[in-house]
Design an enzyme around this catalytic site. Structure first.
Site, PDB file in Angstrom:
ATOM      1  N   ARG A 140       0.838  -1.200   0.000  1.00 13.71           N
ATOM      2  CA  ARG A 140       0.000   0.000   0.000  1.00 13.71           C
ATOM      3  C   ARG A 140       0.874   1.251   0.000  1.00 13.71           C
ATOM      4  NH1 ARG A 140      -5.063  -2.073   2.749  1.00 13.71           N
ATOM      5  NH2 ARG A 140      -6.408  -2.011   0.946  1.00 13.71           N
ATOM      6  N   GLN A 199      -0.945   2.822  -5.703  1.00 13.65           N
ATOM      7  CA  GLN A 199      -2.374   3.040  -5.407  1.00 13.65           C
ATOM      8  C   GLN A 199      -3.273   2.639  -6.565  1.00 13.65           C
ATOM      9  OE1 GLN A 199      -3.261   6.939  -3.937  1.00 13.65           O
ATOM     10  NE2 GLN A 199      -2.286   6.544  -1.972  1.00 13.65           N
ATOM     11  N   ASP A 238      -4.066  -1.152  -6.607  1.00 10.56           N
ATOM     12  CA  ASP A 238      -4.489  -1.717  -5.317  1.00 10.56           C
ATOM     13  C   ASP A 238      -5.893  -2.326  -5.403  1.00 10.56           C
ATOM     14  OD1 ASP A 238      -5.146  -2.210  -2.706  1.00 10.56           O
ATOM     15  OD2 ASP A 238      -4.515  -0.268  -1.943  1.00 10.56           O
ATOM     16  N   SER A 268      -8.125  -2.120  -2.229  1.00 10.81           N
ATOM     17  CA  SER A 268      -8.847  -0.854  -2.036  1.00 10.81           C
ATOM     18  C   SER A 268     -10.005  -0.718  -3.010  1.00 10.81           C
ATOM     19  CB  SER A 268      -7.900   0.341  -2.220  1.00 10.81           C
ATOM     20  OG  SER A 268      -7.011   0.400  -1.150  1.00 10.81           O
ATOM     21  N   TYR A 326      -1.797  -1.314   8.825  1.00 11.83           N
ATOM     22  CA  TYR A 326      -2.894  -2.222   9.142  1.00 11.83           C
ATOM     23  C   TYR A 326      -3.123  -2.262  10.649  1.00 11.83           C
ATOM     24  CZ  TYR A 326      -2.946  -4.073   4.383  1.00 11.83           C
ATOM     25  OH  TYR A 326      -3.079  -4.208   3.033  1.00 11.83           O
TER      26      TYR A 326
HETATM   27  P1  NAD Z   1      -8.615  -3.918   6.619  1.00  7.84           P
HETATM   28  O1  NAD Z   1      -9.580  -4.385   5.593  1.00  7.84           O
HETATM   29  O2  NAD Z   1      -7.396  -4.737   6.892  1.00  7.84           O
HETATM   30  O3  NAD Z   1      -9.399  -3.733   8.016  1.00  7.84           O
HETATM   31  C1  NAD Z   1     -10.564  -2.924   8.074  1.00  7.84           C
HETATM   32  C2  NAD Z   1     -10.505  -2.003   9.250  1.00  7.84           C
HETATM   33  O4  NAD Z   1     -10.748  -2.752  10.448  1.00  7.84           O
HETATM   34  C3  NAD Z   1      -9.176  -1.286   9.466  1.00  7.84           C
HETATM   35  O5  NAD Z   1      -9.421   0.114   9.480  1.00  7.84           O
HETATM   36  C4  NAD Z   1      -8.704  -1.794  10.818  1.00  7.84           C
HETATM   37  O6  NAD Z   1      -7.981  -0.821  11.542  1.00  7.84           O
HETATM   38  C5  NAD Z   1     -10.028  -2.127  11.489  1.00  7.84           C
HETATM   39  N1  NAD Z   1      -9.943  -3.037  12.635  1.00  7.84           N
HETATM   40  C6  NAD Z   1      -9.185  -4.156  12.798  1.00  7.84           C
HETATM   41  N2  NAD Z   1      -9.398  -4.697  14.013  1.00  7.84           N
HETATM   42  C7  NAD Z   1     -10.341  -3.929  14.635  1.00  7.84           C
HETATM   43  C8  NAD Z   1     -10.988  -3.981  15.916  1.00  7.84           C
HETATM   44  N3  NAD Z   1     -10.702  -4.928  16.798  1.00  7.84           N
HETATM   45  N4  NAD Z   1     -11.880  -3.008  16.202  1.00  7.84           N
HETATM   46  C9  NAD Z   1     -12.173  -2.018  15.317  1.00  7.84           C
HETATM   47  N5  NAD Z   1     -11.585  -1.913  14.100  1.00  7.84           N
HETATM   48  C10 NAD Z   1     -10.681  -2.864  13.760  1.00  7.84           C
HETATM   49  O7  NAD Z   1      -8.193  -2.414   6.344  1.00  7.84           O
HETATM   50  P2  NAD Z   1      -8.023  -1.668   4.969  1.00  7.84           P
HETATM   51  O8  NAD Z   1      -9.289  -1.023   4.609  1.00  7.84           O
HETATM   52  O9  NAD Z   1      -7.417  -2.599   3.990  1.00  7.84           O
HETATM   53  O10 NAD Z   1      -6.988  -0.535   5.363  1.00  7.84           O
HETATM   54  C11 NAD Z   1      -5.830  -0.867   6.133  1.00  7.84           C
HETATM   55  C12 NAD Z   1      -4.919   0.340   6.183  1.00  7.84           C
HETATM   56  O11 NAD Z   1      -4.320   0.555   4.923  1.00  7.84           O
HETATM   57  C13 NAD Z   1      -5.609   1.635   6.552  1.00  7.84           C
HETATM   58  O12 NAD Z   1      -4.710   2.362   7.368  1.00  7.84           O
HETATM   59  C14 NAD Z   1      -5.776   2.322   5.250  1.00  7.84           C
HETATM   60  O13 NAD Z   1      -5.868   3.730   5.373  1.00  7.84           O
HETATM   61  C15 NAD Z   1      -4.486   1.923   4.594  1.00  7.84           C
HETATM   62  N6  NAD Z   1      -4.535   2.011   3.133  1.00  7.84           N
HETATM   63  C16 NAD Z   1      -3.509   2.655   2.488  1.00  7.84           C
HETATM   64  C17 NAD Z   1      -3.517   2.748   1.111  1.00  7.84           C
HETATM   65  C18 NAD Z   1      -2.409   3.433   0.397  1.00  7.84           C
HETATM   66  O14 NAD Z   1      -1.690   4.205   0.994  1.00  7.84           O
HETATM   67  N7  NAD Z   1      -2.206   3.150  -0.852  1.00  7.84           N
HETATM   68  C19 NAD Z   1      -4.539   2.172   0.392  1.00  7.84           C
HETATM   69  C20 NAD Z   1      -5.563   1.520   1.070  1.00  7.84           C
HETATM   70  C21 NAD Z   1      -5.542   1.435   2.446  1.00  7.84           C
END
Ligand code: NAD
Length: 376
Positions: free
Chosen positions: A121, A126, A129, A132, A227
């Protein structure tokens, strides 16, 4: 360079890994594309549109794979499909790397596999991805799924027959899917609250007009990769109390909490469900990883104590057209830097962190032994 686009065969899979738009672009980059008849049908891309884009059609999975250099897929190759893919073929696909029992077999079959879930990520990646792009779609659709089962209005309405109160929506996990669910529920007029273990999520939740429910402990739940990480027992205890309080007041709960490579954390207990209002709806988007609610049944919808539990696991596939469009563009953006005018085939540069992170096996060698070690 011959690119094969098969029809997906796994249950609930409606997406296709290349669309007429991306086929046309691959052909402009000097590739040949062969598409299995009907590959785009469930996403509303007709065979004729692929032909118009310059592809040829093949009648079967075996035929589309014949002489293919690169196979583009959505769902991981099944054991049956694997038998038709020649050693030396490059495959770019989702591979469910934390749960797929066939992972080692792909290397044994002599394949070179790019696991699209493992693209890092980072800013440069991006546009590649798939996690996402698909989570964004699933987050949107999760709200619509909830509404299908919710028997009241989402927005507040002032009518001649009296006022209708807005629905209260609680979103757990404010990552890509959760944030889109919050935005969609807000657009529909709901009052929205959200939880996340990552402190960084608070500002994003506020910016969408929702309330962030904070668990009062010091530790942030974000790991170095952005994550979520496994939280302490003290945190889980406080979180459980807060969730029980907010979930019992909610009309719709959408759970998206995931920890990569681990079972989904249990956030809504059976006891909490028993205290929720009759008619309320839980959409458990973590169903694939075991669910955020132990009562969730994967790929089923059922009612417990008046609460509807929706456990559909491949929600993005319910919006096959846009899901395929975005997935296919991600794949094109990932593959095209590896195409070069001088050489036939892909140039696989292991100094490129995007390639090094996503390449799980190369010409028979399995490159990520830690994934095999994680098997239960
Ligand atoms: P994910 O699908 O792995 O998880 C979904 C959400 O569940 C996350 O926000 C996580 O913090 C939350 N979570 C996990 N355990 C939990 C709990 N016990 N209680 C409450 N919430 C809980 O997450 P995602 O959508 O794939 O995103 C993961 C990270 O990657 C985020 O920080 C997101 O901003 C980041 N991201 C970055 C990029 C990039 O920079 N290119 C792109 C996409 C996502």
């Amino acid at each position: 360079m011959r690119i094969a686009v098969p029809a997906e065969t796994s249950a609930h899979e409606t997406r296709v890994a290349a669309t007429p738009e991306t086929v046309k672009k691959f052909i402009a980059l000097g590739c040949q594309c062969v598409v299995q008849q009907g590959a785009g049908e469930s996403a509303d891309f007709a065979d004729a549109a692929y032909v118009e884009a310059g592809a040829t059609l093949a009648a079967s999975f075996a035929e589309v794979c014949l002489d293919a250099d690169l196979l583009l897929k959505v769902s991981p190759l099944s054991r049956d499909e694997l038998g038709s893919v020649a050693s030396g073929t490059v495959v770019a696909s989702l591979f469910a790397p934390y749960s797929n029992p066939l992972l080692a077999s792909y290397a044994e079959a002599g394949l070179t596999c790019f696991c699209l879930e493992m693209i890092p990520r980072i800013s440069r990646a991006q546009n590649m991805d798939v996690l996402s792009s698909q989570a964004n779609i699933a987050g949107y659709k999760s709200v619509l799924l909830a509404l299908e089962h919710y028997k009241s209005f989402m927005p507040m309405l002032m009518t001649a027959a009296g006022t209708v109160q807005p629905a209260k929506v609680l979103v757990m996990g404010a990552g890509v899917a959760g944030l889109q669910a919050i935005a969609t529920a807000r657009r529909l007029g709901a009052l929205v609250e959200a939880f996340d273990v990552r402190a960084a999520a608070k500002e994003q939740v506020h910016s969408l007009g929702a309330k962030f429910v904070e668990v009062p402990v010091d530790a942030d739940g974000e790991d170095a990769g952005g994550y979520a990480k496994e939280m302490s027992d003290a945190y889980k205890q406080k979180q459980a109390e807060l969730i029980a309080k907010h979930a019992t007041a909610a009309d719709i709960v959408i759970t998206t909490a995931l920890i990569p490579g681990r079972p989904a954390p249990v956030l809504i207990t059976e006891e909490t469900v028993s205290k929720m209002k009759a008619g309320s709806v839980i959409v458990d988007m973590a169903a694939e990883a075991g669910g955020n609610c132990p009562l969730t049944e994967k790929d089923a919808v059922w009612i417990k104590d008046g609460v509807t539990l929706v456990g559909i696991s491949n929600i993005a596939a319910l919006m096959a057209t846009d899901a395929s469009q975005l997935f296919a563009r991600n794949v094109l953006n990932f593959i095209s830097p590896m195409l070069s005018a001088e050489q036939d085939g892909l140039s696989i540069n292991m100094d490129d962190e995007v390639i090094a992170a996503s390449l799980i096996c190369r010409a028979g060698e399995f490159l990520k032994p830690q994934l095999l070690g994680n098997r239960e």
